[in-house]
Enzyme design. Structure first.
Site, PDB file in Angstrom:
ATOM      1  N   LYS A 212     -15.433  42.163 -21.842  1.00  0.00           N
ATOM      2  CA  LYS A 212     -15.558  41.229 -23.003  1.00  0.00           C
ATOM      3  C   LYS A 212     -16.921  40.673 -23.197  1.00  0.00           C
ATOM      4  CE  LYS A 212     -12.322  38.398 -21.678  1.00  0.00           C
ATOM      5  NZ  LYS A 212     -11.775  39.203 -20.319  1.00  0.00           N
TER       6      LYS A 212
ATOM      7  N   ARG B 237      -6.343  31.674 -24.524  1.00  0.00           N
ATOM      8  CA  ARG B 237      -5.476  32.598 -23.672  1.00  0.00           C
ATOM      9  C   ARG B 237      -4.056  32.390 -23.545  1.00  0.00           C
ATOM     10  NH1 ARG B 237     -10.506  33.173 -20.663  1.00  0.00           N
ATOM     11  NH2 ARG B 237     -10.106  34.773 -18.860  1.00  0.00           N
TER      12      ARG B 237
ATOM     13  N   ARG C 226     -19.435  43.311  -9.510  1.00  0.00           N
ATOM     14  CA  ARG C 226     -20.132  42.265 -10.086  1.00  0.00           C
ATOM     15  C   ARG C 226     -20.163  41.007  -9.040  1.00  0.00           C
ATOM     16  NH1 ARG C 226     -17.142  39.499 -15.213  1.00  0.00           N
ATOM     17  NH2 ARG C 226     -15.728  38.589 -13.736  1.00  0.00           N
TER      18      ARG C 226
ATOM     19  N   ARG D 114     -19.959  35.643  -8.273  1.00  0.00           N
ATOM     20  CA  ARG D 114     -18.922  34.512  -9.032  1.00  0.00           C
ATOM     21  C   ARG D 114     -17.925  34.330  -8.108  1.00  0.00           C
ATOM     22  NH1 ARG D 114     -16.794  36.001 -14.952  1.00  0.00           N
ATOM     23  NH2 ARG D 114     -14.836  35.099 -14.023  1.00  0.00           N
TER      24      ARG D 114
ATOM     25  N   ARG E 150      -5.804  36.987 -11.028  1.00  0.00           N
ATOM     26  CA  ARG E 150      -6.145  36.772 -12.462  1.00  0.00           C
ATOM     27  C   ARG E 150      -5.520  37.886 -13.425  1.00  0.00           C
ATOM     28  NH1 ARG E 150     -12.210  37.426 -11.143  1.00  0.00           N
ATOM     29  NH2 ARG E 150     -12.346  37.352 -13.476  1.00  0.00           N
TER      30      ARG E 150
HETATM   31  P1  ADP Z   1     -12.452  36.808 -16.877  1.00  0.00           P
HETATM   32  O1  ADP Z   1     -12.015  37.404 -18.185  1.00  0.00           O
HETATM   33  O2  ADP Z   1     -13.353  37.758 -16.197  1.00  0.00           O
HETATM   34  O3  ADP Z   1     -11.217  36.589 -15.904  1.00  0.00           O
HETATM   35  P2  ADP Z   1     -13.889  34.479 -17.874  1.00  0.00           P
HETATM   36  O4  ADP Z   1     -15.086  34.258 -17.437  1.00  0.00           O
HETATM   37  O5  ADP Z   1     -13.560  34.684 -19.268  1.00  0.00           O
HETATM   38  O6  ADP Z   1     -13.329  35.554 -16.811  1.00  0.00           O
HETATM   39  O7  ADP Z   1     -13.093  33.022 -17.318  1.00  0.00           O
HETATM   40  C1  ADP Z   1     -13.098  32.391 -15.707  1.00  0.00           C
HETATM   41  C2  ADP Z   1     -12.100  31.541 -15.677  1.00  0.00           C
HETATM   42  O8  ADP Z   1     -12.133  30.322 -16.557  1.00  0.00           O
HETATM   43  C3  ADP Z   1     -10.684  31.943 -15.941  1.00  0.00           C
HETATM   44  O9  ADP Z   1     -10.270  32.570 -14.791  1.00  0.00           O
HETATM   45  C4  ADP Z   1     -10.194  30.409 -16.061  1.00  0.00           C
HETATM   46  O10 ADP Z   1      -9.941  29.727 -14.788  1.00  0.00           O
HETATM   47  C5  ADP Z   1     -11.071  29.881 -16.878  1.00  0.00           C
HETATM   48  N1  ADP Z   1     -11.117  29.823 -18.384  1.00  0.00           N
HETATM   49  C6  ADP Z   1     -11.832  30.423 -19.235  1.00  0.00           C
HETATM   50  N2  ADP Z   1     -11.373  30.622 -20.502  1.00  0.00           N
HETATM   51  C7  ADP Z   1     -10.012  29.733 -20.422  1.00  0.00           C
HETATM   52  C8  ADP Z   1      -8.874  29.585 -21.109  1.00  0.00           C
HETATM   53  N3  ADP Z   1      -8.918  29.744 -22.708  1.00  0.00           N
HETATM   54  N4  ADP Z   1      -7.991  28.707 -20.949  1.00  0.00           N
HETATM   55  C9  ADP Z   1      -7.905  28.502 -19.560  1.00  0.00           C
HETATM   56  N5  ADP Z   1      -8.708  28.749 -18.774  1.00  0.00           N
HETATM   57  C10 ADP Z   1      -9.727  29.404 -19.095  1.00  0.00           C
END
Ligand code: ADP
Length: 190
Positions: free
Chosen positions: A13, A88, A127, A133, A144
């Site tokens: 993404k 989400r 990654r 990370r 996740r």
């Molecule tokens: P990925 O899609 O690779 O899991 P992101 O960088 O989008 O990673 O998000 C990392 C973390 O940030 C998520 O696992 C969550 O803990 C938090 N997060 C991001 N966006 C949201 C959201 N919309 N609602 C709740 N938590 C979020």
């Protein structure tokens, strides 16, 4: 142009969001990036978010919603935006609707990147080596993925019923996927 990009963890993404944002001249707003910047800076928001992120859990809706609502008031998002990582949860979908409706704004499309589970674990572990990370360990990645399947995948149906979903295969070279994504969006928004 008001867009959302969705897909399971590791679908690419963030990578594709940059190209889409550039093409349409809109900001790519990544909630994950905003949280990580806050964690690095040690802000109260970051300290709160870190507790959840490290475990692969979602940050509570109230925290995330107000952060996004604030970000969308910035001048650069007035004419459009690409949201990456938000909404989400179903509650976040409603919240976003509530942020757009007063201004008479609507989403133009929800881009869904599809990938299979195992190939994304490989990507994310790779990654972890380069970006370090904290949530890219195999155990947290698997968690996740479960949280995504349970809480976020159902959103595709919701947006599908609104006729907004544009599905694109996320497997392959980055440039190949970008071409597919931009092609699908161009067709959709023509
Ligand atoms: P990925 O899609 O690779 O899991 P992101 O960088 O989008 O990673 O998000 C990392 C973390 O940030 C998520 O696992 C969550 O803990 C938090 N997060 C991001 N966006 C949201 C959201 N919309 N609602 C709740 N938590 C979020």
């Amino acid at each position: 142009m008001r867009l959302i990009i969705m897909g399971p963890p590791g679908a690419g993404k963030g990578t594709q969001a940059k190209f889409i944002a550039e093409r349409y001249g809109i900001p790519a707003i990544s909630t994950g990036d905003i949280f990580r910047a806050n964690v690095s800076a040690g802000t109260p928001l970051g300290l709160e978010a870190k507790k959840f992120m490290d475990k692969g859990e979602y940050v509570p809706d109230a925290v995330t919603n107000s952060m996004v609502a604030d970000r969308l008031t910035h001048a650069d998002a007035a004419e459009g935006f690409l949201l990456d990582g938000y909404p989400r949860t179903l509650a976040q979908v409603e919240e976003l609707d509530g942020m757009l409706a007063p201004a008479g704004h609507q989403l133009d499309a929800v881009l869904c990147l599809t990938v299979d589970r195992d190939s994304v674990v490989e990507r994310l572990l790779a990654r972890a080596q380069t970006e370090g990370r904290a949530d890219d360990t195999e155990e947290v990645i698997r968690h996740r993925q479960e949280v995504y399947a349970e809480q976020t995948a159902p959103l595709i149906e919701v947006y599908g019923s609104r006729g907004l979903v544009v599905e694109v295969d996320g497997l392959g070279e980055v440039a190949e996927v970008t071409e597919r994504v931009l092609g699908a969006l161009a067709q959709r928004t023509a």
